[in-house]
Design a protein around this motif. Structure first.
Motif, mmCIF file in Angstrom:
data_model
loop_
_atom_site.group_PDB
_atom_site.id
_atom_site.type_symbol
_atom_site.label_atom_id
_atom_site.label_comp_id
_atom_site.label_asym_id
_atom_site.label_seq_id
_atom_site.Cartn_x
_atom_site.Cartn_y
_atom_site.Cartn_z
ATOM 1 N N GLU B 301 0.837 -1.188 0.000
ATOM 2 C CA GLU B 301 0.000 0.000 0.000
ATOM 3 C C GLU B 301 0.880 1.247 0.000
ATOM 4 N N LEU B 302 0.567 2.169 -0.911
ATOM 5 C CA LEU B 302 1.324 3.422 -0.985
ATOM 6 C C LEU B 302 0.365 4.571 -1.256
ATOM 7 N N TYR B 303 0.229 5.472 -0.308
ATOM 8 C CA TYR B 303 -0.629 6.645 -0.479
ATOM 9 C C TYR B 303 0.213 7.895 -0.277
ATOM 10 N N LYS B 304 0.067 8.833 -1.234
ATOM 11 C CA LYS B 304 0.814 10.081 -1.110
ATOM 12 C C LYS B 304 -0.100 11.267 -1.329
ATOM 13 N N GLY B 305 0.124 12.311 -0.571
ATOM 14 C CA GLY B 305 -0.731 13.479 -0.699
ATOM 15 C C GLY B 305 0.024 14.786 -0.624
ATOM 16 N N VAL B 306 -0.529 15.774 -1.339
ATOM 17 C CA VAL B 306 0.014 17.128 -1.284
ATOM 18 C C VAL B 306 -1.131 18.034 -0.867
ATOM 19 N N ILE B 307 -0.928 18.808 0.187
ATOM 20 C CA ILE B 307 -2.034 19.568 0.767
ATOM 21 C C ILE B 307 -1.660 21.038 0.805
ATOM 22 N N ASP B 308 -2.505 21.839 0.156
ATOM 23 C CA ASP B 308 -2.226 23.279 0.054
ATOM 24 C C ASP B 308 -3.372 24.067 0.705
ATOM 25 N N ASP B 309 -3.221 25.368 0.767
ATOM 26 C CA ASP B 309 -4.234 26.288 1.292
ATOM 27 C C ASP B 309 -4.745 25.841 2.654
ATOM 28 N N LYS B 310 -6.091 25.781 2.776
ATOM 29 C CA LYS B 310 -6.653 25.411 4.078
ATOM 30 C C LYS B 310 -7.181 23.984 4.076
ATOM 31 N N ALA B 311 -6.666 23.190 3.189
ATOM 32 C CA ALA B 311 -7.205 21.839 3.025
ATOM 33 C C ALA B 311 -6.723 20.892 4.118
ATOM 34 N N THR B 312 -7.484 19.821 4.281
ATOM 35 C CA THR B 312 -7.153 18.798 5.276
ATOM 36 C C THR B 312 -7.186 17.424 4.632
ATOM 37 N N ALA B 313 -6.163 16.637 4.899
ATOM 38 C CA ALA B 313 -6.152 15.265 4.404
ATOM 39 C C ALA B 313 -6.160 14.311 5.583
ATOM 40 N N VAL B 314 -6.850 13.199 5.396
ATOM 41 C CA VAL B 314 -6.883 12.163 6.422
ATOM 42 C C VAL B 314 -6.482 10.855 5.758
ATOM 43 N N PHE B 315 -5.599 10.134 6.398
ATOM 44 C CA PHE B 315 -5.289 8.786 5.917
ATOM 45 C C PHE B 315 -5.408 7.841 7.097
ATOM 46 N N LEU B 339 1.891 22.247 1.895
ATOM 47 C CA LEU B 339 2.422 23.408 1.172
ATOM 48 C C LEU B 339 2.061 24.727 1.830
ATOM 49 N N SER B 340 1.124 24.691 2.770
ATOM 50 C CA SER B 340 0.709 25.957 3.358
ATOM 51 C C SER B 340 0.606 25.829 4.869
ATOM 52 N N ASP B 341 0.685 26.973 5.539
ATOM 53 C CA ASP B 341 0.630 26.959 6.997
ATOM 54 C C ASP B 341 -0.751 26.638 7.527
ATOM 55 N N LEU B 390 8.066 21.201 -9.729
ATOM 56 C CA LEU B 390 8.884 20.044 -10.106
ATOM 57 C C LEU B 390 9.001 19.059 -8.958
ATOM 58 N N MET B 391 9.237 19.617 -7.780
ATOM 59 C CA MET B 391 9.417 18.774 -6.596
ATOM 60 C C MET B 391 8.123 18.036 -6.252
ATOM 61 N N VAL B 392 6.998 18.769 -6.324
ATOM 62 C CA VAL B 392 5.704 18.146 -6.034
ATOM 63 C C VAL B 392 5.424 17.046 -7.046
ATOM 64 N N SER B 393 5.688 17.352 -8.307
ATOM 65 C CA SER B 393 5.445 16.374 -9.364
ATOM 66 C C SER B 393 6.244 15.105 -9.118
ATOM 67 N N ALA B 394 7.496 15.299 -8.766
ATOM 68 C CA ALA B 394 8.361 14.139 -8.534
ATOM 69 C C ALA B 394 7.829 13.319 -7.362
ATOM 70 N N PHE B 395 7.330 14.031 -6.346
ATOM 71 C CA PHE B 395 6.822 13.376 -5.140
ATOM 72 C C PHE B 395 5.636 12.459 -5.455
ATOM 73 N N ILE B 396 4.675 12.976 -6.254
ATOM 74 C CA ILE B 396 3.493 12.152 -6.506
ATOM 75 C C ILE B 396 3.664 11.208 -7.690
ATOM 76 N N GLU B 397 4.629 11.526 -8.560
ATOM 77 C CA GLU B 397 4.817 10.692 -9.741
ATOM 78 C C GLU B 397 5.154 9.247 -9.357
ATOM 79 N N ASP B 398 5.768 9.112 -8.217
ATOM 80 C CA ASP B 398 6.075 7.836 -7.608
ATOM 81 C C ASP B 398 4.840 6.911 -7.576
ATOM 82 N N VAL B 399 3.693 7.506 -7.243
ATOM 83 C CA VAL B 399 2.449 6.725 -7.192
ATOM 84 C C VAL B 399 1.807 6.654 -8.575
#
Lengths: 481, 424, 251
Positions: B301-315, B339-341, B390-399
Motif C-alpha cells: 500500500e502506498l498513499y501520497k498526498g500534497v495539501i495546500d491552502d486550508k485543506a485537510t487530508a486524512v489517511f 504546502l501551506s501553513d 517540479l518537486m511536487v510532481s516528482a513526489f506524486i509521480e512515484d504513485v
C-alpha cells in the motif's frame, strides 16, 4: 532434537511469578465501596486541609458523570467500584526514627523485593521512598537532599509540610476531569511521592520509589508530583510489584511532571505488577495517567520497561509547551500468557522548534495482546517541530497479537514527522547462528530480545538496567535446562 | 457519553429520498432499514469519523433533478478506447453507453439484472451501524453490473463514468463487479460533475475476484468544489488472485473513500495506491482496510498526498493479519507534503497482527518540500514556483507511475496541470 | 575426525544430498567444489544441524559420536564450527557479549570454569589481530553494519576465539576482494594444527591459492563424484564443470 518454539511457549506459560508473596501485617482498612463518606474518611485520616478535601469531592462529582473508556485494545471485566477498598494503611503508622525500628516483616518484604535498605544505602546511593499499599513507611537520604533544598517525601507529608507547592502544581498537568481513572485517583488517592528540585540544582543521586500492592482487594491510587524548577535536573526511578492473588486488583495512579525553563526530568519505570497466572486468573489492572509539561528549553524523558499487570492502559506523555523543549519516550512492553497491554505515548507539540522521539519495542508471547497506541500532534504554531517514531513488535507465539495504532496529526507545514513500524517473528536464523556458536536456545532468545530492546535499556540508569534485563529474562526465559 | 436527546438528522434526510425498487434481497434491505432507523449520521466521536465531519451532507435538501446531459464532453472520458458506460445522478444514460459487448462479458445496469444475479449484493459490505452503506442499499438508484465468465482475458478496458448534475442532487450508486476464475480485466471508474452544486454522491461497489483472476481498477475523482462524495469499495479476493487499485483524488469539497479488501484465499497479491491533491477548503479522507484472512499473501500500500491552502487530508490505513494467516508480507506507506501553513494532515497507519510468521511494516512521513533541493534548482535558473512544482510532481509521480493504463496516466497529468499548473 | 557415510538429505520433499561419502582426518584441509545447486551449502547446513533439512539415510561420525543425534549447540560445543556464507546480523547484541556468552556456554558444557574478563579481553585482542579486525568492531552489534569483508573476517575471528576441532568454511571467499581474501586465508592458515581440520566449501579455485588443500573433492548432484589433490582444482578452474557432468553421465 532442537528446542522448538512451541516448547518455548510452554515453558513461558509455566514461568512462575517470582515476586508473589504476601506480607502479614495488620492493616487499617476503610470499608469497601466508594461514596463521599469514604472520601471524607480518607481525607480526615490523613489530616488534610479543607482545600484538598474540596478538590477530592469535586473530582468525585466529575467522576460520577464519566464512563469507563472502552477504546483501548483490551478486554476485561470492569472492576466493581463498590467492592474495592479504597484505603488500606499498614496499622503501624508512626514514623520510624531509625531503620532498625522498622517492622522486621516489612524489612523482609523489601528484602524479597531486592531493595534491602541497608544495601541500597550502602551500595547504590539511591534514595528510596518506599510505598507499601498507601502510606509511605520509610525514606532515606533525606538529610543529604535537604542540604540542597531538594524535597523528596511522601505525598501526604508534602501536603502537611509544603501545602503551597502541592496546591500550586497538583492537577495542572492532569486535570481532575482528564479521564475516568484520573478523576477517580483525584478523588481517592491515598499517598504517593512528591519531589521538588530548586532552581539550578542538579540532583546528585537517582531518586527512587518502590510501589507495592499488598492487601488483597485494595486499589492502589498513588499520586506522584515532580517539579523541576528552572535549570534543575532530576532522574527519578519507579519500580512496581504486587503479590500474587486470584482477584484482579485495580491500580489507577496519576503522575505529573513539571519541567520549568531549562529543566530536565528523566523518569524511569520498571513495572512488574502481578500479571495473573497462566490461565489469566488474577493480576493487576494498571490504568495509569502519566503526563509531563515542558516549559522553554526543558526536557522530559520517559523510559519504561513493562513486564507485569494483567491489563495495562498507560500513555506517559509530554506537552511540549515551551519553545525548544524536548520530549522522549522509550518503552519495552512484554506480554505473556493472557496479559493485555495498550500502551504508548502522546507528544503534544505546542512550542516552536520542539522535538520528540518515540522508541517502542513490544514483545508478545503466549496468548497475550500487545498494542502500541501513540499520538503525535503538531499544533498550528509549532513551527519547525520534529518527531521521529520507531515502533517495533516481536512475535514469539502464533496465538498472540501485536498491534500498532499511531495517530499523527499535523497542522503546521514546517513540521517533519517520521513514523516507522515493523512487526516480525523472532529471527530463526539469528537463533540458529547463536546455536551454531554453542549457545542454548533459551539463552539465544534472551540475547536476541535484549539486543532488540537495547535502545530502550540504554536509557535506564545502570542499576535499573540490570534489574530490567533480569526481568526480561524472567518473563521470557523458560525453565528448561 | 452525552445522551441528551438530539434531533435525528438522518430521519429528516431520508424523507427526501425514494426507497429503492431494485431487486435486492429482503434481508439486506431489512438490515439497512434497521440501521437507518436506529442511527444518525456519524460524528467525530465515532473513531472511524474522528477527523471528518459530515454535517454538511446531512443538511442537503435534495430535489428531483432533471437529467440534463445531452452530450458527453471529452473532459469526462478518461480512456477513449474503453468500453464505456455513463451514469448521470445514479442512472444509466443508454445513449452514451456502449452496446457491443464482447463475448464472455455480461455488463448492464443493475436495474436490468435479476434478483438471482444480484444475490451477492450486500454479502460482504457492512451494513450494521454503517449509515452510508445502508443509505446506499435502501435508497439505491442504479449502478453497473459486470460479470466476467471464467477464463476470459478481456482486452478492452471497461470504463464507468458517473456525472453528477444540478443542485442538491443526491445519488446512491450501487455497483456489482464479478471476475470469473482465471479471468483478467481492467476497469476505470471516473466520478465527475457538470454544473452541480451541493450534490452528494454515495457509491458502493462490491467486487469479487475469483480464484486465479486478476483485476486492475483505476479510480479518478474529479467532482468540482462544492460537491460531496462518499464511496466504498468492498473487495473479496479468492485464492491465487491479484487485485490492484489506484485511487486518484483531484477535487471535491468533501471526499471520503472506504476501501475494504478481504483476502479470503492463500497466495494472493494486493496493491493499493493512492494520490490526493488538495487545495482551498477541501477535505479528503482515505480509509483503507486490508484484511489478511489466509496465509502466503502479500499486500503493498502506498498513499501520497500534497495539501495546500486550508485543506485537510486524512489517511487511515489498517492491516489485519488474522490468526493462522502465516507467511504474510504486508507493507503500508503514507507520505504527505504540506504546502501551506493552514493545511493539515491526520495520518493513522495501523497494524493488527494475530499470526507470528509475518513481515509487516508501515511508515508515515509528513513534511514540507526539500527546500535544499528547491534552492539547488533555483541556482540552476529555475523559478521558485517551477522548482516547487517540479518537486511536487516528482513526489506524486512515484504513485502515478504505478498506473499501467497510459490513457489514465495522461488524463491524470492533464487534470493536475489544469487544476494545479504542475507539469510532469 | 569426521566420517560421512551414504548421507541422504532433503528439503521440502526434494532430495539434495544423494549418498555422500567423505572422511576428514585431523590435520587435514579438504576443499569441496562444485557447480551451483550441487548441494555444497546443504552439506554445511546439514552438518551444523539446520532443522529444515530431513536426513533420510546415512550416518555422520564425529570423533566417535553420532553427530546427527546432537542438537545444533551441542555440535558447536563438541567443536564443529560453521563459518556462514551469509553471516547473520543480530541488532543490539555486541560482538563481545555474543562471543563471551558463546565461549562460556561451551566451557560450561565441558565442565570448565568461566573465562575471566581479563583473560577474555586478552584473547579478543590477540585473535582480532590475527584477522586484522578493527577492535572497534568488537563492541558493535553482531555483523550489523559490517561490510561484506568485515563479516567474513568476523567469522574467522569467532573461529579463532572458539578454537574448534573442525571448521567448515561455507563460501567464505565469495564477494571478497583480494586483500580481504588474503587476510581470511592467512587467519585460517595460522589456526591450522595437527589436531584440527578444515573443510573449505568454495565455487572458485582462487581461495585455494592461499589455503592449500590436502584433498579436493567435486560435489555434483548430491554426491562426491571425483576426488584428487589441488591440481584437480586448477583443472576445474580451466575446464569448468561440464566435463565432470559428462563423465558422471557416461557412467
Amino acid at each position: 532434537m532442537g528446542y522448538t518454539e512451541n516448547e518455548l511457549a510452554k515453558d513461558l506459560e509455566n514461568q512462575e511469578y517470582k515476586f508473589g508473596f504476601v506480607t502479614d501485617i495488620e492493616s487499617d482498612k476503610a470499608p469497601n465501596g466508594l461514596n463521599e463518606d469514604i472520601i471524607r474518611f480518607i481525607s480526615a485520616k490523613k489530616n488534610e486541609p479543607e482545600w484538598l478535601l474540596d478538590h477530592r469531592l469535586k473530582a468525585f462529582a466529575t467522576w460520577k458523570t464519566m464512563t469507563e473508556p472502552s477504546w483501548a485494545h483490551v478486554h476485561y471485566t470492569k472492576p466493581n467500584m463498590q467492592e474495592i477498598c479504597f484505603y488500606s494503611a499498614p496499622k503501624q503508622t508512626k514514623k520510624y526514627e531509625s531503620w532498625d525500628d522498622v517492622d522486621p516483616e516489612m524489612k523482609e518484604t523489601m528484602k524479597k523485593l531486592g531493595i534491602s535498605m541497608e544495601e541500597q544505602k550502602r551500595l547504590t546511593g539511591v534514595a528510596v521512598d518506599f510505598v507499601m499499599d498507601s502510606v509511605s513507611v520509610a525514606t532515606s537520604f533525606k538529610s543529604k537532599l535537604n542540604e540542597l533544598g531538594i524535597i523528596f517525601c511522601s505525598f501526604s507529608e508534602a501536603v502537611q509540610e509544603h501545602p503551597e507547592l502541592v496546591r500550586k502544581h497538583m492537577g495542572t498537568v492532569v486535570p481532575t476531569s482528564d479521564n475516568y481513572y484520573a478523576a477517580l485517583n483525584s478523588a481517592v488517592f491515598t499517598d504517593g511521592s512528591f519531589c521538588y528540585i530548586p532552581k539550578g540544582v542538579r540532583c546528585p543521586m537517582e531518586l527512587s520509589t518502590y510501589f507495592r500492592i499488598n492487601e488483597g482487594g485494595t486499589g492502589q491510587f498513588e499520586r506522584t508530583l515532580v517539579v523541576a524548577d528552572e535549570g534543575s535536573y532530576v532522574s527519578y526511578l519507579e519500580g512496581c510489584t504486587a503479590p500474587q492473588r486470584d482477584e484482579n486488583q485495580l491500580h489507577a495512579a496519576v503522575v505529573e511532571l513539571i519541567a520549568l525553563e531549562n529543566a530536565e526530568i528523566k523518569y524511569s519505570t520498571v513495572q512488574n505488577w502481578y500479571p495473573g497466572n497462566k490461565e489469566g486468573i488474577g493480576g493487576i489492572f494498571n490504568f495509569v495517567t502519566k503526563r509531563g509539561i515542558c516549559e522553554r528549553n526543558a526536557k522530559i524523558s520517559w523510559t519504561q520497561v513493562e513486564t507485569g499487570s494483567a491489563v495495562t492502559w498507560k500513555y506517559p506523555s509530554c506537552i511540549l509547551k515551551g519553545d525548544n523543549s524536548v520530549g522522549e519516550f522509550y518503552s519495552v512492553a512484554v506480554t505473556n500468557n493472557y496479559q493485555q497491554a495498550d500502551t504508548g505515548t502522546k507528544m503534544i507539540h505546542l512550542g516552536k522548534n520542539t522535538k520528540s522521539t518515540i522508541i517502542s519495542k513490544g514483545i508478545s508471547a503466549g496468548k497475550s495482546q500487545n498494542s502500541y497506541r501513540g499520538l503525535v500532534q503538531i499544533h498550528k504554531n509549532a513551527t519547525n517541530a520534529r518527531n521521529f517514531s520507531q515502533c517495533d513488535s516481536l512475535l514469539m507465539s502464533d496465538e498472540c497479537g501485536a498491534h500498532t495504532f499511531p495517530y499523527i496529526e499535523c497542522k503546521n507545514s514546517s513540521a517533519k514527522i517520521e513514523h516507522e513500524a515493523t512487526t516480525s517473528k523472532i529471527g530463526e536464523d539469528q537463533i540458529f547462528y547463536c546455536q551454531q556458536r554453542g549457545i542454548h536456545i533459551e539463552k539465544a532468545i534472551s540475547l536476541i530480545v535484549n539486543g532488540y530492546c537495547k535502545e530502550v535499556l540504554n536509557q535506564l540508569p545502570m542499576e535499573f538496567a540490570v534489574e530490567a534485563q533480569k526481568l526480561l529474562e524472567i518473563s521470557l526465559e523458560g525453565s528448561v535446562g | 457519553m452525552n445522551d441528551t436527546i438530539q434531533v435525528n438528522k438522518l430521519n429528516a434526510f431520508i424523507d427526501q429520498l425514494t426507497k429503492t425498487d431494485l431487486p435486492f434481497s429482503k434481508d439486506i434491505i431489512a438490515i439497512s432499514d434497521a440501521t437507518i432507523a436506529s442511527n444518525d449520521f456519524p460524528t467525530t466521536r465515532t473513531e472511524a469519523w474522528k477527523y471528518t465531519r459530515v454535517g454538511k451532507i446531512s443538511s442537503i435538501h435534495g430535489n428531483d433533478s432533471e437529467l440534463i446531459i445531452d452530450k458527453i464532453s471529452d473532459s469526462h472520458i478518461i480512456d477513449a478506447n474503453a468500453l464505456t458506460f455513463v451514469f448521470e445522478n445514479g442512472e444509466l444514460i443508454q445513449q452514451f453507453s456502449n452496446k457491443e459487448i464482447p463475448k464472455g462479458l455480461d455488463i448492464k445496469s443493475i436495474s436490468q439484472a435479476s434478483e438471482t444475479e444480484l444475490a451477492l449484493i450486500g454479502k460482504n459490505v457492512k451494513l450494521e451501524k454503517e449509515v452510508f452503506n445502508s443509505l446506499n442499499t435502501s435508497y439505491a438508484t442504479d449502478g453497473i453490473f459486470v460479470k466476467i465468465d471464467d477464463k476470459i482475458q478481456l482486452e478492452q478496458t471497461i470504463q464507468i463514468i458517473h456525472i453528477v448534475t444540478g443542485e442538491n442532487t443526491i445519488s446512491n450508486m450501487r455497483n456489482l463487479i464479478q471476475i470469473g476464475r482465471f479471468s483478467e480485466a481492467k476497469i476505470i471508474f471516473g466520478y465527475f460533475s457538470s454544473e452541480a452544486t451541493s450534490s452528494f454522491t454515495n457509491v458502493v461497489t462490491e467486487i469479487f475476484v475469483s480464484e486465479n483472476a486478476k483485476l486492475t481498477a483505476d479510480k479518478i475523482q474529479y467532482e468540482s468544489a462544492g460537491n460531496f462524495h462518499v464511496s466504498t469499495e468492498q473487495v473479496a479476493q479468492e485464492k491465487n488472485s491479484n487485485f490492484s487499485i489506484n485511487t486518484i483524488t483531484l477535487n471535491g469539497t468533501l471526499v471520503r473513500n472506504n476501501l475494504n479488501i478481504e483476502i479470503d484465499g492463500s497466495n494472493c497479491e494486493t496493491h493499493l495506491n493512492g494520490v490526493y491533491l488538495l487545495k482551498e477548503n477541501q477535505h479528503v479522507d482515505n480509509h483503507t482496510i486490508v484484511d489478511h484472512k489466509a496465509p502466503h499473501c502479500e499486500s503493498h500500500e502506498l498513499y501520497k498526498g500534497v495539501i495546500d491552502d486550508k485543506a485537510t487530508a486524512v489517511f487511515n490505513g489498517k492491516v489485519f493479519v488474522r490468526k493462522d494467516s502465516q507467511k504474510i508480507n504486508a507493507f503500508q506507506s503514507n507520505a504527505n507534503v504540506l504546502l501551506s501553513d493552514d493545511a493539515s494532515v491526520n495520518s493513522k497507519p495501523e497494524l493488527e497482527i494475530y499470526a507470528d510468521d509475518v513481515k509487516c511494516s508501515h511508515g508515515s512521513t509528513t513534511g514540507q518540500l526539500n527546500e535544499e533541493a528547491v534552492f539547488y534548482l533555483r541556482a540552476r535558473g529555475i523559478s521558485k514556483k517551477s522548482a516547487r512544482h517540479l518537486m511536487v510532481s516528482a513526489f506524486i509521480e512515484d504513485v502515478i507511475s504505478k498506473i499501467k493504463n497510459e490513457e489514465v496516466t495522461n488524463f491524470t497529468h492533464s487534470i493536475i496541470k489544469e487544476q494545479f499548473g504542475w507539469e510532469f | 575426525m569426521i566420517k560421512i557415510s551414504n548421507l541422504h538429505a532433503s528439503i521440502n520433499g526434494k532430495e539434495i544430498l544423494k549418498g555422500l561419502n567423505l572422511e576428514v582426518k585431523a590435520g587435514e584441509i579438504h576443499a569441496i567444489m562444485g557447480p551451483n545447486g550441487a548441494g555444497k551449502s546443504t552439506l554445511a547446513s546439514v552438518l551444523a544441524g539446520r532443522e529444515e533439512y530431513e536426513i533420510t539415510e546415512g550416518s555422520v561420525d564425529f570423533d566417535g559420536q553420532d553427530l546427527l543425534e546432537l542438537s545444533t549447540e551441542d555440535r558447536a560445543r563438541e567443536g564443529l564450527f560453521l563459518a556462514f556464507q551469509y553471516p547473520i546480523e543480530i541488532p543490539g547484541v555486541s560482538n563481545i557479549n555474543f562471543l563471551r556468552t558463546s565461549l562460556n556456554e561451551i566451557r560450561d558444557y565441558k565442565g570448565e570454569e568461566q573465562i575471566s574478563a581479563k583473560d577474555f579481553l586478552a584473547k579478543v585482542k590477540e585473535k582480532s589481530a590475527l584477522v586484522e579486525l578493527d577492535s572497534k568492531l568488537a563492541s558493535r552489534s553482531v555483523n550489523e553494519g559490517f561490510s561484506g569483508g568485515e563479516k567474513k573476517r568476523n567469522e574467522i575471528f569467532q573461529m579463532a576465539m572458539l578454537e574448534p576441532k573442525l571448521a567448515i568454511l561455507d563460501e567464505t571467499d565469495s564477494g571478497l576482494d583480494i586483500d580481504a581474501l588474503r587476510i581470511v586465508a592467512n587467519g585460517v592458515n595460522k589456526l591450522k594444527s595437527d589436531k584440527n581440520a578444515t573443510i573449505v566449501i568454495t565455487h572458485y579455485q582462487r581461495l585455494l591459492d592461499y589455503i592449500i588443500p590436502d584433498f579436493v573433492h567435486v560435489l555434483y548432484d548430491g554426491r562426491i563424484v571425483k576426488s584428487g589433490t589441488k591440481e584437480l582444482a586448477l583443472e576445474l578452474e580451466e575446464k569448468g564443470y561440464d566435463w565432470i557432468k559428462a563423465e558422471v553421465e557416461a557412467h
